[in-house]
Scaffold this motif. Sequence first.
Motif, PDB file in Angstrom:
ATOM      1  N   GLU A  67       0.839  -1.204   0.000  1.00 27.88           N
ATOM      2  CA  GLU A  67       0.000   0.000   0.000  1.00 27.88           C
ATOM      3  C   GLU A  67       0.877   1.257   0.000  1.00 27.88           C
ATOM      4  O   GLU A  67       0.632   2.198  -0.768  1.00 27.88           O
ATOM      5  CB  GLU A  67      -0.907  -0.022   1.230  1.00 27.88           C
ATOM      6  N   LYS A  68       1.912   1.252   0.846  1.00 31.14           N
ATOM      7  CA  LYS A  68       2.819   2.400   0.918  1.00 31.14           C
ATOM      8  C   LYS A  68       3.515   2.598  -0.430  1.00 31.14           C
ATOM      9  O   LYS A  68       3.638   3.734  -0.910  1.00 31.14           O
ATOM     10  CB  LYS A  68       3.852   2.194   2.024  1.00 31.14           C
ATOM     11  N   ASN A  69       3.993   1.514  -1.037  1.00 35.68           N
ATOM     12  CA  ASN A  69       4.712   1.616  -2.301  1.00 35.68           C
ATOM     13  C   ASN A  69       3.816   2.141  -3.424  1.00 35.68           C
ATOM     14  O   ASN A  69       4.241   2.962  -4.242  1.00 35.68           O
ATOM     15  CB  ASN A  69       5.321   0.271  -2.686  1.00 35.68           C
ATOM     16  N   VAL A  70       2.594   1.680  -3.480  1.00 47.05           N
ATOM     17  CA  VAL A  70       1.663   2.156  -4.512  1.00 47.05           C
ATOM     18  C   VAL A  70       1.354   3.631  -4.286  1.00 47.05           C
ATOM     19  O   VAL A  70       1.352   4.435  -5.236  1.00 47.05           O
ATOM     20  CB  VAL A  70       0.370   1.307  -4.526  1.00 47.05           C
ATOM     21  N   GLN A  71       1.121   3.999  -3.022  1.00 41.07           N
ATOM     22  CA  GLN A  71       0.830   5.405  -2.723  1.00 41.07           C
ATOM     23  C   GLN A  71       2.008   6.298  -3.102  1.00 41.07           C
ATOM     24  O   GLN A  71       1.825   7.371  -3.696  1.00 41.07           O
ATOM     25  CB  GLN A  71       0.494   5.571  -1.229  1.00 41.07           C
ATOM     26  N   THR A  72       3.231   5.838  -2.804  1.00 50.39           N
ATOM     27  CA  THR A  72       4.435   6.596  -3.166  1.00 50.39           C
ATOM     28  C   THR A  72       4.533   6.752  -4.681  1.00 50.39           C
ATOM     29  O   THR A  72       4.870   7.834  -5.184  1.00 50.39           O
ATOM     30  CB  THR A  72       5.691   5.900  -2.600  1.00 50.39           C
ATOM     31  N   SER A  73       4.247   5.675  -5.401  1.00 51.04           N
ATOM     32  CA  SER A  73       4.294   5.742  -6.872  1.00 51.04           C
ATOM     33  C   SER A  73       3.238   6.698  -7.427  1.00 51.04           C
ATOM     34  O   SER A  73       3.508   7.464  -8.373  1.00 51.04           O
ATOM     35  CB  SER A  73       4.083   4.350  -7.469  1.00 51.04           C
ATOM     36  N   VAL A  89      11.793  17.100 -13.908  1.00 53.23           N
ATOM     37  CA  VAL A  89      11.382  15.697 -14.062  1.00 53.23           C
ATOM     38  C   VAL A  89      12.539  14.791 -13.673  1.00 53.23           C
ATOM     39  O   VAL A  89      12.359  13.810 -12.930  1.00 53.23           O
ATOM     40  CB  VAL A  89      10.916  15.416 -15.514  1.00 53.23           C
ATOM     41  N   THR A  90      13.728  15.118 -14.125  1.00 57.81           N
ATOM     42  CA  THR A  90      14.913  14.315 -13.811  1.00 57.81           C
ATOM     43  C   THR A  90      15.187  14.335 -12.308  1.00 57.81           C
ATOM     44  O   THR A  90      15.459  13.288 -11.712  1.00 57.81           O
ATOM     45  CB  THR A  90      16.141  14.846 -14.590  1.00 57.81           C
ATOM     46  N   ARG A  91      15.109  15.531 -11.702  1.00 56.21           N
ATOM     47  CA  ARG A  91      15.338  15.636 -10.260  1.00 56.21           C
ATOM     48  C   ARG A  91      14.279  14.851  -9.485  1.00 56.21           C
ATOM     49  O   ARG A  91      14.604  14.070  -8.565  1.00 56.21           O
ATOM     50  CB  ARG A  91      15.321  17.105  -9.824  1.00 56.21           C
ATOM     51  N   LEU A  92      13.024  15.001  -9.828  1.00 53.77           N
ATOM     52  CA  LEU A  92      11.935  14.292  -9.143  1.00 53.77           C
ATOM     53  C   LEU A  92      12.095  12.776  -9.285  1.00 53.77           C
ATOM     54  O   LEU A  92      11.900  12.035  -8.315  1.00 53.77           O
ATOM     55  CB  LEU A  92      10.573  14.725  -9.691  1.00 53.77           C
ATOM     56  N   HIS A  93      12.445  12.353 -10.482  1.00 54.59           N
ATOM     57  CA  HIS A  93      12.603  10.916 -10.705  1.00 54.59           C
ATOM     58  C   HIS A  93      13.803  10.377  -9.920  1.00 54.59           C
ATOM     59  O   HIS A  93      13.723   9.287  -9.331  1.00 54.59           O
ATOM     60  CB  HIS A  93      12.759  10.610 -12.199  1.00 54.59           C
ATOM     61  N   SER A  94      14.883  11.107  -9.876  1.00 50.95           N
ATOM     62  CA  SER A  94      16.065  10.698  -9.119  1.00 50.95           C
ATOM     63  C   SER A  94      15.727  10.586  -7.634  1.00 50.95           C
ATOM     64  O   SER A  94      16.095   9.608  -6.965  1.00 50.95           O
ATOM     65  CB  SER A  94      17.190  11.704  -9.333  1.00 50.95           C
ATOM     66  N   GLY A  99      14.590   7.291  -2.925  1.00 50.99           N
ATOM     67  CA  GLY A  99      13.674   7.022  -1.818  1.00 50.99           C
ATOM     68  C   GLY A  99      13.097   5.613  -1.902  1.00 50.99           C
ATOM     69  O   GLY A  99      12.951   4.919  -0.890  1.00 50.99           O
ATOM     70  N   LEU A 100      12.786   5.192  -3.111  1.00 49.21           N
ATOM     71  CA  LEU A 100      12.238   3.856  -3.316  1.00 49.21           C
ATOM     72  C   LEU A 100      13.256   2.788  -2.919  1.00 49.21           C
ATOM     73  O   LEU A 100      12.909   1.808  -2.254  1.00 49.21           O
ATOM     74  CB  LEU A 100      11.811   3.682  -4.779  1.00 49.21           C
ATOM     75  N   ALA A 105      14.781  -1.421   0.805  1.00 55.02           N
ATOM     76  CA  ALA A 105      15.788  -2.036   1.684  1.00 55.02           C
ATOM     77  C   ALA A 105      15.244  -2.155   3.108  1.00 55.02           C
ATOM     78  O   ALA A 105      15.398  -3.199   3.759  1.00 55.02           O
ATOM     79  CB  ALA A 105      17.077  -1.224   1.663  1.00 55.02           C
ATOM     80  N   GLU A 106      14.593  -1.094   3.585  1.00 52.00           N
ATOM     81  CA  GLU A 106      13.996  -1.132   4.930  1.00 52.00           C
ATOM     82  C   GLU A 106      12.893  -2.189   5.010  1.00 52.00           C
ATOM     83  O   GLU A 106      12.800  -2.934   5.992  1.00 52.00           O
ATOM     84  CB  GLU A 106      13.429   0.246   5.295  1.00 52.00           C
TER      85      GLU A 106
END
Length: 127
Positions: A67-73, A89-94, A99-100, A105-106
């Motif tokens: 749920e968290k991953n979908v919301q983040t996407s 766009v490049t900065r946001l995607h980076s 963050g993803l 990893a967490e």
Amino acid sequence: MSDEVRDRFEIPKEMRAMAEASVEQARKTFEKFVASARSAAGSIEERNATVRAGAKDISSKAIAHAEKNVQTSLDHAQSLLKAKDVAEVTRLHSEYVQGLMRSLAEQASEMGQIVTKAARDVAKPKA
């Protein structure tokens, strides 16, 4: 031999005592067997409850992570729609990818801990 002597049947005292002792021993053995069977059944039920609890923890956490991953996407997609230029766009995607990766990893570490705990709980000897 008279009919009275023939109709009268008596078990000798020694044989009766031996038979009674055998019946009593069989009764005690059966009672021990039943107690052991009940104990084993209780242990199996406890193990099943432990397995169910562990599976519930794992599935609950997996659903929360998904749920968290979908919301983040979705949030990322929304932010991309508001970008003013390619550099943004490049900065946001980076930022999104970094963050993803941290989040995944967490989540993997947390899931590993939950699975390990569930496995330990199941393998733990019951007293």
